[in-house]
Design an enzyme around this catalytic site. Structure first.
Site, PDB file in Angstrom:
ATOM      1  N   LYS A  83      -0.286   9.711   1.937  1.00 28.49           N
ATOM      2  CA  LYS A  83       0.021  11.146   1.988  1.00 28.49           C
ATOM      3  C   LYS A  83      -1.185  12.013   2.366  1.00 28.49           C
ATOM      4  CE  LYS A  83       2.266  10.600  -2.170  1.00 28.49           C
ATOM      5  NZ  LYS A  83       3.051  10.972  -3.336  1.00 28.49           N
ATOM      6  N   ASP A  94       5.950   8.614 -11.099  1.00 30.15           N
ATOM      7  CA  ASP A  94       6.772   9.819 -11.326  1.00 30.15           C
ATOM      8  C   ASP A  94       8.223   9.491 -11.692  1.00 30.15           C
ATOM      9  OD1 ASP A  94       7.257   8.966  -8.738  1.00 30.15           O
ATOM     10  OD2 ASP A  94       7.199  10.961  -7.838  1.00 30.15           O
TER      11      ASP A  94
HETATM   12 MG    MG Z   1       7.489  14.669  -6.841  1.00 32.47          MG
END
Ligand code: MG
Ligand code: ADP
Length: 526
Positions: free
Chosen positions: A228, A263
């Site tokens: 990312k 996450d």
């Molecule tokens: Mg997220």
């Protein structure tokens, strides 16, 4: 709906024969466009893909007496993207089989089936002050929560978001972690009012780190590589928990990481705090992933079956890498070939927010080239990869105005073109086709996970209320996508069983989930 019915395509010439022009006024204006010729456009630099090579954009000339239509391209797209029940069933079955193979041995399947080391989920009894840090993109978020046990639950929460200066995303490991630790220190200094740390205690933090990590325990994990847009030197191969703990020490901050969580795992923990029936969590945002509660006994690669306690643990599937039996089109194949990770993350590239808009854009470019969707030339702005974003296609699908004015203005803003009603309708159909395929495949993936759990232990999910916690911007903001996902689940499971399967949004569960996991893994007694 379309003004011409195409009855034949003369191969190699792109000349369409039109049987019935339907509306003569429109037919004649299309004929005028059809007389036009070649438009070549300047090269456009790619946004994300270094491999993107502009090809000559030529609108093919057609005989003036003929008109052309995007209808055949749309029809083929709808056929290639179709997800009838047998396709959904195949995807669900293959997902279950791939999960099983990934649990057998490492690298046994497309699905990594990563052990999260989270084997104690929040119960609601947690008490005290806990922190969470979420690092996964251009921002990091810090959060504190004061937990009051079964009766008082969440007494108070506070959070702050800090954007990461771009230079730190390619700096050194120390610089990045010092920056984060400084932010945490400033946040911790504002710990007043309802937040209270008992004397002599160290603050505890749940660290959500959304980069590929090889986890070695609940509070340690080795960074495999940055993604990312991050390229921080000196972190790959190191324990990211140690990096953060050392930086906090350098700042003189009395805090330690007690849980490192993905996450998806954070979302499951956060949702489970409120509802004991949560068994699966799915993120549908920029990317996608899913995790679920697994029996330790069902994980052969763990090599330590815990048959006496019948223990449970959370497994992170990394299902974005799934690829078996998906209905893919030439547009998907081209997008994949030009991506940074060709051949990888195929499920993610078919169902997640980063890609849906880009697939639609590629279809529109084809319609512009081969069927003059936007008239004589292909809009230059539309040639830019990723210029049409998923929120754009979502907004176009919400347009309920008579003339589809929202679609018109988005096309104008994104592609710099004016569009007629028929073009706008075609574009909505393209958006719907891609969102429908994505939503339905995501639904089939969820059923695959539930099916795997049920196969191992009958009645564990299909015989009772079971909750799938959903999070991520795509799921949250795209109502049609959500509806298609639910439709697929209902079609696959049937009315009776699907009544028990509750698929629900758990907003921002992952932040608080990480703090809760810091609590369940606390070094102190509650
Ligand atoms: Mg997220
Ligand atoms: P991340 O996945 O990066 O952690 P989010 O969960 O907030 O972040 O998801 C952001 C993604 O959600 C965006 O990349 C986009 O693809 C999608 N998204 C955001 N807003 C919308 C919207 N209005 N309609 C459809 N998709 C959206």
């Amino acid at each position: 709906m379309y003004h011409q019915q195409v009855i034949g395509l003369v191969k190699g010439t792109s000349h369409y024969k039109v049987a019935d022009s339907g509306d003569s006024a429109i037919a004649s204006s299309t004929e005028k466009q059809a007389m036009s010729v070649t438009a070549s456009l300047p090269a456009v630099r790619p946004l994300r893909s270094a491999r993107w090579v502009p090809r000559a954009r030529v609108v093919k000339s057609v005989r003036s007496s003929l008109t052309i239509s995007p209808a055949p391209i749309l029809t083929k797209l709808q056929r290639d993207c179709a997800t009838p029940l047998p396709v959904l069933r195949h995807v669900a079955d293959a997902m279950a089989a791939d999960m099983r193979a990934g649990l057998e041995v490492d690298a046994g399947s497309d699905l990594k089936m990563i052990l999260s080391y989270v084997d104690a989920l929040p119960t609601g009894n947690e008490k005290g002050l806990f922190y969470a840090l979420d690092l996964g993109g251009t921002n990091f978020r810090v959060l504190r929560v004061q937990l009051g046990g079964k009766d008082e639950r969440v007494i108070a929460t506070e959070f702050e978001q800090v954007s990461i200066p771009p230079e730190l995303m390619s700096g050194t490991s120390e610089e990045l972690f010092d920056f984060i630790a400084t932010g945490l220190t400033q946040f911790a200094q504002k710990e007043t009012g309802k937040f209270h740390l008992p004397q002599g205690r160290t603050r505890e933090l749940g660290f959500t780190f959304s980069f590929p990590v090889k986890q070695t325990s609940i509070d340690s994990g080795i960074l495999m590589n940055w993604t990312k847009g991050f390229s921080v030197s000196g972190t790959a191969g190191k324990d990211v928990v140690a990096c953060l703990n050392e930086a906090m020490k350098r700042q003189g901050l009395n805090m330690r990481v007690s849980a490192l969580v993905n996450d998806t795992v954070g979302t499951l923990a956060g949702a489970r705090y409120w509802d004991d029936d949560v068994m699966v969590a799915v993120i549908l945002g920029t990317g996608t992933n899913a995790c679920y509660v697994e029996c330790v006994n069902a994980i052969p690669k763990l090599h330590k079956p815990n048959s006496t306690t019948g223990g449970k643990t959370i497994v992170n599937t990394e299902w974005g890498a799934f690829s078996n039996g998906l209905p893919l089109t030439e547009f998907d194949q081209e997008m994949d070939a030009q991506s940074k990770n060709p051949g990888e993350q195929i499920f993610e590239k078919t169902i997640s927010g980063m890609y849906l808009g880009e697939i639609v854009r590629r279809v529109l470019v084809r319609m512009a080239e081969d069927a003059r969707l936007f008239g004589d030339s292909v809009p230059e702005k539309l040639l830019m990869p990723f210029s049409l974003r998923t929120p754009d296609i979502c907004a176009m699908q919400q347009d309920s105005s008579k003339d589809f004015e929202v679609v018109g203005s988005i096309l104008y803003n994104v592609a710099g073109v004016n569009s007629n009603l028929s073009t706008r309708k075609t574009i909505i159909d393209v958006c719907d086709t891609i969102a429908k395929r994505g939503g339905r495949l995501a639904g089939a993936g969820i059923v695959g996970i539930l099916q795997k759990m049920e196969e191992d232990s009958q009645g564990i999910v299909f015989g009772k209320r079971t909750v799938v916690a959903m999070d991520g911007g795509l799921y949250e903001h795209y109502p049609q996508y959500r509806m298609y996902l639910q439709d697929a689940v209902t079609e696959l499971l049937g009315d009776e069983i699907s009544k028990n399967i509750i698929i629900e949004h758990s907003k921002d569960g992952s932040g608080i989930g990480a703090a809760l996991l810091a609590a369940t893994n606390s070094m102190y007694e509650h």
